[in-house]
Design a protein around this motif. Structure first.
Motif, PDB file in Angstrom:
ATOM      1  N   ASP A   1       6.268  -5.677   9.579  1.00  0.00           N
ATOM      2  CA  ASP A   1       5.146  -6.567   9.263  1.00  0.00           C
ATOM      3  C   ASP A   1       5.579  -7.980   8.890  1.00  0.00           C
ATOM      4  O   ASP A   1       4.850  -8.941   9.126  1.00  0.00           O
ATOM      5  CB  ASP A   1       4.297  -5.975   8.142  1.00  0.00           C
ATOM      6  N   PHE A   2       6.754  -8.109   8.286  1.00  0.00           N
ATOM      7  CA  PHE A   2       7.253  -9.409   7.827  1.00  0.00           C
ATOM      8  C   PHE A   2       8.721  -9.547   8.245  1.00  0.00           C
ATOM      9  O   PHE A   2       9.621  -9.449   7.408  1.00  0.00           O
ATOM     10  CB  PHE A   2       7.097  -9.539   6.310  1.00  0.00           C
ATOM     11  N   PRO A   3       8.972  -9.757   9.547  1.00  0.00           N
ATOM     12  CA  PRO A   3      10.349  -9.832  10.057  1.00  0.00           C
ATOM     13  C   PRO A   3      11.203 -10.835   9.282  1.00  0.00           C
ATOM     14  O   PRO A   3      10.767 -11.944   8.999  1.00  0.00           O
ATOM     15  CB  PRO A   3      10.177 -10.272  11.511  1.00  0.00           C
ATOM     16  N   GLY A   4      12.402 -10.396   8.918  1.00  0.00           N
ATOM     17  CA  GLY A   4      13.337 -11.256   8.201  1.00  0.00           C
ATOM     18  C   GLY A   4      13.176 -11.268   6.698  1.00  0.00           C
ATOM     19  O   GLY A   4      13.982 -11.843   5.984  1.00  0.00           O
ATOM     20  N   TYR A   5      12.137 -10.610   6.175  1.00  0.00           N
ATOM     21  CA  TYR A   5      11.886 -10.629   4.727  1.00  0.00           C
ATOM     22  C   TYR A   5      13.047 -10.010   3.957  1.00  0.00           C
ATOM     23  O   TYR A   5      13.558 -10.607   3.019  1.00  0.00           O
ATOM     24  CB  TYR A   5      10.575  -9.901   4.422  1.00  0.00           C
ATOM     25  N   LEU A   6      13.475  -8.820   4.353  1.00  0.00           N
ATOM     26  CA  LEU A   6      14.568  -8.165   3.632  1.00  0.00           C
ATOM     27  C   LEU A   6      15.873  -8.920   3.810  1.00  0.00           C
ATOM     28  O   LEU A   6      16.656  -9.034   2.862  1.00  0.00           O
ATOM     29  CB  LEU A   6      14.722  -6.721   4.109  1.00  0.00           C
ATOM     30  N   ALA A   7      16.110  -9.453   4.987  1.00  0.00           N
ATOM     31  CA  ALA A   7      17.346 -10.198   5.246  1.00  0.00           C
ATOM     32  C   ALA A   7      17.424 -11.437   4.360  1.00  0.00           C
ATOM     33  O   ALA A   7      18.525 -11.890   4.026  1.00  0.00           O
ATOM     34  CB  ALA A   7      17.432 -10.576   6.711  1.00  0.00           C
TER      35      ALA A   7
ATOM     36  N   TYR B   1       0.836  -1.198   0.000  1.00  0.00           N
ATOM     37  CA  TYR B   1       0.000   0.000   0.000  1.00  0.00           C
ATOM     38  C   TYR B   1       0.877   1.257   0.000  1.00  0.00           C
ATOM     39  O   TYR B   1       0.654   2.180  -0.775  1.00  0.00           O
ATOM     40  CB  TYR B   1      -0.937   0.002   1.215  1.00  0.00           C
ATOM     41  N   MET B   2       1.889   1.265   0.860  1.00  0.00           N
ATOM     42  CA  MET B   2       2.770   2.424   0.950  1.00  0.00           C
ATOM     43  C   MET B   2       3.495   2.664  -0.371  1.00  0.00           C
ATOM     44  O   MET B   2       3.654   3.798  -0.807  1.00  0.00           O
ATOM     45  CB  MET B   2       3.790   2.225   2.076  1.00  0.00           C
TER      46      MET B   2
ATOM     47  N   GLN C   1      11.678   4.946   0.321  1.00  0.00           N
ATOM     48  CA  GLN C   1      12.107   3.550   0.343  1.00  0.00           C
ATOM     49  C   GLN C   1      12.442   3.110   1.761  1.00  0.00           C
ATOM     50  O   GLN C   1      12.149   1.981   2.156  1.00  0.00           O
ATOM     51  CB  GLN C   1      13.313   3.328  -0.582  1.00  0.00           C
ATOM     52  N   ASP C   2      13.035   4.008   2.550  1.00  0.00           N
ATOM     53  CA  ASP C   2      13.351   3.667   3.946  1.00  0.00           C
ATOM     54  C   ASP C   2      12.082   3.386   4.746  1.00  0.00           C
ATOM     55  O   ASP C   2      12.050   2.459   5.563  1.00  0.00           O
ATOM     56  CB  ASP C   2      14.150   4.790   4.617  1.00  0.00           C
ATOM     57  N   GLU C   3      11.021   4.174   4.527  1.00  0.00           N
ATOM     58  CA  GLU C   3       9.755   3.948   5.227  1.00  0.00           C
ATOM     59  C   GLU C   3       9.133   2.615   4.809  1.00  0.00           C
ATOM     60  O   GLU C   3       8.601   1.872   5.640  1.00  0.00           O
ATOM     61  CB  GLU C   3       8.772   5.089   4.949  1.00  0.00           C
ATOM     62  N   ILE C   4       9.216   2.306   3.532  1.00  0.00           N
ATOM     63  CA  ILE C   4       8.674   1.041   3.028  1.00  0.00           C
ATOM     64  C   ILE C   4       9.474  -0.129   3.595  1.00  0.00           C
ATOM     65  O   ILE C   4       8.897  -1.126   4.048  1.00  0.00           O
ATOM     66  CB  ILE C   4       8.661   1.020   1.489  1.00  0.00           C
ATOM     67  N   ASP C   5      10.802  -0.002   3.606  1.00  0.00           N
ATOM     68  CA  ASP C   5      11.648  -1.061   4.172  1.00  0.00           C
ATOM     69  C   ASP C   5      11.356  -1.266   5.650  1.00  0.00           C
ATOM     70  O   ASP C   5      11.319  -2.402   6.133  1.00  0.00           O
ATOM     71  CB  ASP C   5      13.126  -0.732   3.977  1.00  0.00           C
TER      72      ASP C   5
END
Length: 88
Positions: A77-83, A58-59, A67-71
């Motif tokens: 909301d989804f811990p570990g997703y970016l990692a 949504y964001m 991008q920092d706010e989205i990250d």
């Protein structure tokens, strides 16, 4: 948090209806209609086009979020997703 993010929250009535439908279908979660990520109805946002989305999608699609706010929203909301993308 920006007011726009709060305004996109589903109403208590919409959340109740989603849970009723989930129970009838034997589901424990719903999917973002943009990225297909699993989420609880309380995490969902309604986009300007009426799609039910996770907060990060949504964001990204309906706000001027950086991008920092989205990250940050992704990590909350989804811990570990970016990692998971940084694994070698």
């Amino acid at each position: 948090m920006n007011y726009q993010y709060e305004e996109a929250n589903l109403s208590p009535e919409e959340i109740t209806e989603i849970y009723r439908n989930m129970e009838a279908k034997g589901l424990s979660h719903i999917y973002c209609q943009a990225c297909s990520e699993e989420m609880k109805p309380e995490q969902a946002r309604k986009s300007s086009t009426g799609l039910i989305m996770c907060r990060p999608c949504y964001m990204c699609n309906d706000t001027e979020a950086t991008q920092d706010e989205i990250d940050q929203a992704l990590e909350e909301d989804f811990p570990g997703y970016l990692a998971s993308f940084n694994q070698t």
